[in-house]
Design a protein around this motif. Structure first.
Motif, PDB file in Angstrom:
ATOM      1  N   PRO A 147       0.827  -1.212   0.000  1.00 56.56           N
ATOM      2  CA  PRO A 147       0.000   0.000   0.000  1.00 56.56           C
ATOM      3  C   PRO A 147       0.862   1.262   0.000  1.00 56.56           C
ATOM      4  O   PRO A 147       1.696   1.450   0.870  1.00 56.56           O
ATOM      5  CB  PRO A 147      -0.784  -0.119   1.313  1.00 56.56           C
ATOM      6  CG  PRO A 147       0.037  -1.014   2.188  1.00 56.56           C
ATOM      7  CD  PRO A 147       0.878  -1.883   1.307  1.00 56.56           C
ATOM      8  N   GLU A 149       0.161   4.271   0.719  1.00 58.49           N
ATOM      9  CA  GLU A 149      -0.027   5.212   1.830  1.00 58.49           C
ATOM     10  C   GLU A 149       0.896   4.845   2.980  1.00 58.49           C
ATOM     11  O   GLU A 149       1.180   5.669   3.854  1.00 58.49           O
ATOM     12  CB  GLU A 149      -1.442   5.203   2.406  1.00 58.49           C
ATOM     13  CG  GLU A 149      -2.576   4.948   1.467  1.00 58.49           C
ATOM     14  CD  GLU A 149      -2.662   3.486   1.072  1.00 58.49           C
ATOM     15  OE1 GLU A 149      -2.255   3.187  -0.069  1.00 58.49           O
ATOM     16  OE2 GLU A 149      -3.102   2.653   1.872  1.00 58.49           O
ATOM     17  N   ARG A 150       1.299   3.585   3.027  1.00 61.14           N
ATOM     18  CA  ARG A 150       2.096   3.139   4.172  1.00 61.14           C
ATOM     19  C   ARG A 150       3.562   2.965   3.847  1.00 61.14           C
ATOM     20  O   ARG A 150       4.412   3.024   4.718  1.00 61.14           O
ATOM     21  CB  ARG A 150       1.566   1.781   4.654  1.00 61.14           C
ATOM     22  CG  ARG A 150       0.163   1.893   5.143  1.00 61.14           C
ATOM     23  CD  ARG A 150      -0.242   0.703   5.942  1.00 61.14           C
ATOM     24  NE  ARG A 150      -1.533   0.981   6.525  1.00 61.14           N
ATOM     25  CZ  ARG A 150      -1.940   0.544   7.692  1.00 61.14           C
ATOM     26  NH1 ARG A 150      -1.160  -0.226   8.417  1.00 61.14           N
ATOM     27  NH2 ARG A 150      -3.119   0.853   8.152  1.00 61.14           N
ATOM     28  N   ILE A 151       3.819   2.625   2.584  1.00 65.22           N
ATOM     29  CA  ILE A 151       5.188   2.268   2.213  1.00 65.22           C
ATOM     30  C   ILE A 151       5.716   3.257   1.196  1.00 65.22           C
ATOM     31  O   ILE A 151       5.091   3.510   0.179  1.00 65.22           O
ATOM     32  CB  ILE A 151       5.225   0.832   1.643  1.00 65.22           C
ATOM     33  CG1 ILE A 151       4.852  -0.143   2.766  1.00 65.22           C
ATOM     34  CG2 ILE A 151       6.577   0.518   1.034  1.00 65.22           C
ATOM     35  CD1 ILE A 151       4.958  -1.584   2.395  1.00 65.22           C
ATOM     36  N   ASP A 174      10.619   0.098   2.332  1.00 66.23           N
ATOM     37  CA  ASP A 174      10.080   1.282   2.998  1.00 66.23           C
ATOM     38  C   ASP A 174      11.202   2.122   3.621  1.00 66.23           C
ATOM     39  O   ASP A 174      11.228   3.348   3.494  1.00 66.23           O
ATOM     40  CB  ASP A 174       9.099   0.817   4.082  1.00 66.23           C
ATOM     41  CG  ASP A 174       8.245   1.946   4.624  1.00 66.23           C
ATOM     42  OD1 ASP A 174       8.047   2.948   3.904  1.00 66.23           O
ATOM     43  OD2 ASP A 174       7.750   1.822   5.760  1.00 66.23           O
TER      44      ASP A 174
ATOM     45  N   PHE B 385       4.109  -1.861  10.637  1.00 64.87           N
ATOM     46  CA  PHE B 385       2.955  -1.005  10.314  1.00 64.87           C
ATOM     47  C   PHE B 385       2.697  -1.004   8.798  1.00 64.87           C
ATOM     48  O   PHE B 385       1.699  -0.468   8.343  1.00 64.87           O
ATOM     49  CB  PHE B 385       3.201   0.437  10.790  1.00 64.87           C
ATOM     50  CG  PHE B 385       3.012   0.636  12.266  1.00 64.87           C
ATOM     51  CD1 PHE B 385       1.767   0.451  12.861  1.00 64.87           C
ATOM     52  CD2 PHE B 385       4.070   1.027  13.067  1.00 64.87           C
ATOM     53  CE1 PHE B 385       1.592   0.661  14.222  1.00 64.87           C
ATOM     54  CE2 PHE B 385       3.899   1.239  14.428  1.00 64.87           C
ATOM     55  CZ  PHE B 385       2.661   1.052  15.013  1.00 64.87           C
ATOM     56  N   GLN B 386       3.621  -1.596   8.029  1.00 59.82           N
ATOM     57  CA  GLN B 386       3.449  -1.690   6.581  1.00 59.82           C
ATOM     58  C   GLN B 386       2.279  -2.598   6.207  1.00 59.82           C
ATOM     59  O   GLN B 386       1.744  -2.503   5.107  1.00 59.82           O
ATOM     60  CB  GLN B 386       4.737  -2.242   5.935  1.00 59.82           C
ATOM     61  CG  GLN B 386       5.906  -1.269   5.906  1.00 59.82           C
ATOM     62  CD  GLN B 386       6.691  -1.212   7.224  1.00 59.82           C
ATOM     63  OE1 GLN B 386       6.428  -1.977   8.139  1.00 59.82           O
ATOM     64  NE2 GLN B 386       7.634  -0.305   7.313  1.00 59.82           N
ATOM     65  N   VAL B 387       1.910  -3.505   7.116  1.00 58.33           N
ATOM     66  CA  VAL B 387       0.820  -4.453   6.868  1.00 58.33           C
ATOM     67  C   VAL B 387      -0.495  -3.673   6.696  1.00 58.33           C
ATOM     68  O   VAL B 387      -0.894  -2.926   7.585  1.00 58.33           O
ATOM     69  CB  VAL B 387       0.746  -5.442   8.061  1.00 58.33           C
ATOM     70  CG1 VAL B 387      -0.611  -6.109   8.162  1.00 58.33           C
ATOM     71  CG2 VAL B 387       1.867  -6.465   7.941  1.00 58.33           C
ATOM     72  N   PRO B 388      -1.177  -3.828   5.540  1.00 60.86           N
ATOM     73  CA  PRO B 388      -2.319  -2.956   5.225  1.00 60.86           C
ATOM     74  C   PRO B 388      -3.507  -3.102   6.184  1.00 60.86           C
ATOM     75  O   PRO B 388      -4.271  -2.161   6.375  1.00 60.86           O
ATOM     76  CB  PRO B 388      -2.743  -3.398   3.813  1.00 60.86           C
ATOM     77  CG  PRO B 388      -1.757  -4.394   3.341  1.00 60.86           C
ATOM     78  CD  PRO B 388      -0.851  -4.764   4.451  1.00 60.86           C
ATOM     79  N   LEU B 390      -3.476  -3.376   9.354  1.00 59.41           N
ATOM     80  CA  LEU B 390      -3.165  -2.969  10.718  1.00 59.41           C
ATOM     81  C   LEU B 390      -3.557  -1.511  10.968  1.00 59.41           C
ATOM     82  O   LEU B 390      -2.986  -0.600  10.376  1.00 59.41           O
ATOM     83  CB  LEU B 390      -1.656  -3.150  10.945  1.00 59.41           C
ATOM     84  CG  LEU B 390      -1.169  -3.509  12.338  1.00 59.41           C
ATOM     85  CD1 LEU B 390      -2.001  -4.600  12.982  1.00 59.41           C
ATOM     86  CD2 LEU B 390       0.278  -3.931  12.270  1.00 59.41           C
ATOM     87  N   GLU B 391      -4.535  -1.303  11.843  1.00 59.66           N
ATOM     88  CA  GLU B 391      -4.975   0.063  12.152  1.00 59.66           C
ATOM     89  C   GLU B 391      -3.979   0.737  13.093  1.00 59.66           C
ATOM     90  O   GLU B 391      -3.254   0.079  13.825  1.00 59.66           O
ATOM     91  CB  GLU B 391      -6.351   0.035  12.833  1.00 59.66           C
ATOM     92  CG  GLU B 391      -7.453  -0.613  12.020  1.00 59.66           C
ATOM     93  CD  GLU B 391      -7.935   0.274  10.889  1.00 59.66           C
ATOM     94  OE1 GLU B 391      -7.845   1.511  11.050  1.00 59.66           O
ATOM     95  OE2 GLU B 391      -8.354  -0.256   9.849  1.00 59.66           O
ATOM     96  N   PHE B 417       4.839   7.115   7.555  1.00 61.28           N
ATOM     97  CA  PHE B 417       3.667   6.504   8.172  1.00 61.28           C
ATOM     98  C   PHE B 417       4.069   5.769   9.460  1.00 61.28           C
ATOM     99  O   PHE B 417       3.477   5.968  10.526  1.00 61.28           O
ATOM    100  CB  PHE B 417       3.002   5.527   7.184  1.00 61.28           C
ATOM    101  CG  PHE B 417       1.760   4.879   7.716  1.00 61.28           C
ATOM    102  CD1 PHE B 417       0.547   5.539   7.640  1.00 61.28           C
ATOM    103  CD2 PHE B 417       1.803   3.617   8.294  1.00 61.28           C
ATOM    104  CE1 PHE B 417      -0.611   4.952   8.145  1.00 61.28           C
ATOM    105  CE2 PHE B 417       0.662   3.023   8.796  1.00 61.28           C
ATOM    106  CZ  PHE B 417      -0.550   3.691   8.726  1.00 61.28           C
ATOM    107  N   SER B 418       5.089   4.933   9.364  1.00 61.29           N
ATOM    108  CA  SER B 418       5.550   4.188  10.540  1.00 61.29           C
ATOM    109  C   SER B 418       6.204   5.111  11.571  1.00 61.29           C
ATOM    110  O   SER B 418       5.985   4.967  12.775  1.00 61.29           O
ATOM    111  CB  SER B 418       6.554   3.110  10.126  1.00 61.29           C
ATOM    112  OG  SER B 418       5.949   2.174   9.273  1.00 61.29           O
TER     113      SER B 418
END
Lengths: 456, 456
Positions: A147, A149-151, A174, B385-388, B390-391, B417-418
């Motif tokens: 994703p 948005e996260r990576i 990442d 936190f890269q795992v989509p 995971l809130e 993000f992380s």
């Protein structure tokens, strides 16, 4: 068959493409559409008529045009059927994203064996199962479900990364993206049922955009094949390996992760050494060395440490001695030219201490004198941006030193102010490490590899 | 005399206060004014009538009121005269910021000897020379010249840091500030002419806001005094030491930095061990262990690793075996409760693999079952936190686990993000490490210290 059809396909089908954000079949298809991929992309999903505005097909057999690459993202039990259809359709390469195979135990291993048999009779090449997919920094093709948005997906660059573990792979991507360092190919190869680490290394050896190959390997599928593949790379490109499952309990964990037999670490480690592989002992070294080896190789082991903080000079010296790096004192001639470069140098020995009122000019003159002297093969620069007298143009001054063709590794760390400058340095191709000892260790790795490469 | 007048003065004079931003005498005075210091502050500078709007004095003798603490920031040659004036004025404590003493060679050592003789005849206490000053996170008193635009001054907290090196000290402060971790006292003690590491350790042992003492030491001034000081701390507070000048060449570098005789590292290291000091082998461990020891001590060595990435589970396991940590499998009973906590657990052994579609609920239930079982003394949590799936509420879920009173150490890394979530975790008192191996090593340090502390 070569891996060209995998990395440079003319058309791609996504089997299991989904309309639901967050689902793997959605994320892959969405990433593909955003990839500026020039060829055609076909979603395959029997339950819908379109995915993200693209007409969908009931099965791959329903696609009239040819398909070079199929990405399979259906539950494990459905894989044999769709794979058989791919083979029938003469698809050249397949990525099996799905997990639930040999990594889960006996039933999964049996399922994996059944698809392996299917593949064995055909010419199709398979990446997976149990993978993230791949990303190509040069073509921009993102065939993963990572994703955005996260990576932080890295820009184009010269490091190629292959990872047996998806989590290790995505995190490394990442982190590298966050540092502003680019990649050439990123490949998650999971259970390595067909395409394994050796195939990928052989492919990357001939990939002109790859300068450094970095691999996270849990277990080798075929030791002899690996040795041959690495030998064939020779001194063309450094190969950095992080081995997971070094210990007995680590090996057990690897078995339940990608179904790997991790084997005896001692054997691995000594083979790596014989082959001239740069072994990273842990995650940190893996990241550190990957960027380190983009630097020019030092011609010898004479290293200068230049610092604006005496304490970091001491820590660097301790580590250098521990890792056998040579920190010779400058000659009398160089000392006098250092003195004229700056009247404020704290220590003219090595480390050369520019002290806590260092300026950009002082750094620049001293770096230049050192690199120009012929007395050093590489430089470790400690940059404490915390020093109030230090302007941010130090970044450019360090970049200019690249023209000497010698490795320049930096230690710098801190909060927002430093972070921003560190990122600038890294995107200009100057590697920065979070600790003085890590910068020194990276230089030692470079020096050791260079010695071996000269012999090869 | 105790160090109360240094850390809790009623009034402060800055000798060498300047009107020029960037100058040390300006930065110190400006930091003091911003400190919300309740007492009076007197700038001393014979050439101006005021500094930053405060009436200035020609010399400390011209100040009519009493002065508890004088901060001296004049060139080295001028120090003896102003110090004599401070003694005459009955100033209780002095910080000599100025450098140019024993760290520079023979002439400087002579100058240092002359001021030492002055001090010896009086009751005045001296921090320095060659220091940054100190900062108190609880009173807010910032008696350093660290520039706020560059260095993130930490909030109030429970770690006290003393550093012989200014650059190491300021960088450690900046990094800790960036991580959202607080400090109690930060002290740069440089040449340690009077107040040395032992005095500071003794003071901090009785400082109720200090829970962990971390020290960067280049050379001990008085070995016996140090042993007595550390022994007196006993099991009250962990002491973490990073020793600079471990090797012969490192020791040489230390001599030209703070004029320290670094001595034999083997001797140091074995004394540290006997005294129950936690020795950090390098900069990274120094930072890692400082925050680690704010955690509750584990009662035993049974550690669980919980991960959403199998590869990181393997790397953690390798490191745990290397450092003698015990990663026992869950009992059959716990396994079945883990199973009911989540049907999607990849591996129920240890590491417990929540796989790449882990959710906050799955993490929370598994962490709770593990911590509640009585089968583990601490937990290492790998958070990708890269795992989509995971809130971001995982941060709160992990924070809630603190109620079990067991150490919880996390590995997490990545891009923006992380980074944001990692900082949140750290400001909630959950330490996060940049590599799985470092999290495991930190846990091993905690387990080892706990064993020793129980014996003490």
């Amino acid at each position: 068959m070569s891996l060209e059809s995998l990395f440079g396909p003319g058309s791609i089908a996504v089997i299991g493409a989904s309309r639901t954000p967050g689902k793997i079949g959605y994320e892959i298809f969405s990433n593909l559409l955003k990839s500026n991929f020039k060829g055609r992309v076909f979603p395959v999903n029997p339950n819908v008529t379109s995915v993200l505005g693209v007409v969908s097909y009931k099965s791959i057999r329903h696609i009239e045009a040819g398909v070079d690459l199929a990405i399979i993202a259906v539950p494990a039990a459905g894989v044999p059927e769709v794979l058989a259809e791919c083979i029938e359709k003469k698809v050249k390469s397949v990525i099996i994203i799905s997990s639930g195979f040999s990594e889960t135990g006996e039933a999964g291993a049996k399922l994996e064996k059944s698809i392996k048999d299917l593949v064995g009779k055909s010419k199709i090449r398979v990446l997976g199962p149990n993978v993230l997919g791949f990303y190509d920094g040069h073509t921009g093709l993102n065939a993963t479900f990572l994703p955005k948005e996260r990576i932080r997906i890295p820009e184009r660059g010269q490091i190629s990364m292959i990872s047996q573990s998806g989590s290790v792979g995505s995190t490394v991507l990442d982190v590298i993206g966050a540092h502003g360092i680019g990649v050439s190919k990123f490949v998650s190869y999971g259970n390595a049922m067909d395409i394994d680490e050796s195939d990928l290394i052989s492919y990357l050896a001939n990939d002109s955009s790859t300068k450094v190959i970095a691999a996270f390997i849990e277990g080798l599928k075929d030791g002899k094949k690996f040795v041959d593949a690495v030998r064939a790379v020779g001194r063309r490109k450094p190969i950095i390996v992080l081995k997971g499952g070094k210990t007995e309990s680590g090996a057990k964990a690897a078995a339940s992760h990608t179904g790997s037999m991790a084997g005896s670490y001692k054997v691995y480690s000594s083979v790596f050494k014989q082959l001239g592989i740069v072994e990273a002992r842990n995650w940190q070294e893996f990241l550190d060395y990957s960027k380190t080896f983009l630097q020019p190789l030092p011609k010898g082991d004479r290293i200068a440490v230049i610092t604006d903080g005496g304490g970091f000079g001491i820590l660097s010296t301790d580590e250098a001695e521990k890792y056998g790096l040579n920190l010779p004192e400058p000659s009398a001639k160089l000392k006098s030219s250092l003195q004229s470069a700056s009247s404020h140098v704290g220590s003219l020995r090595n480390p050369i201490d520019l002290t806590a009122d260092a300026t950009v000019e002082r750094y620049a003159r001293v770096m230049e004198a050192v690199l120009n002297s012929g007395e050093y093969d590489g430089v470790v620069v400690v940059v404490g941006f915390q020093v109030p007298t230090l302007e941010t143009t130090l970044v450019d001054a360090i970049e200019r030193m690249k023209s000497f063709g010698k490795p320049i590794l930096c230690f710098s760390t801190g909060s927002d102010f430093s972070r921003k400058l560190i990122k600038e340095l890294e995107s200009k191709g100057i590697p920065v490490y979070d600790s003085p000892e890590r910068a020194v260790r990276a230089m030692a790795a470079l020096v050791n590899y260079s010695k071996i490469a000269q012999k090869k």
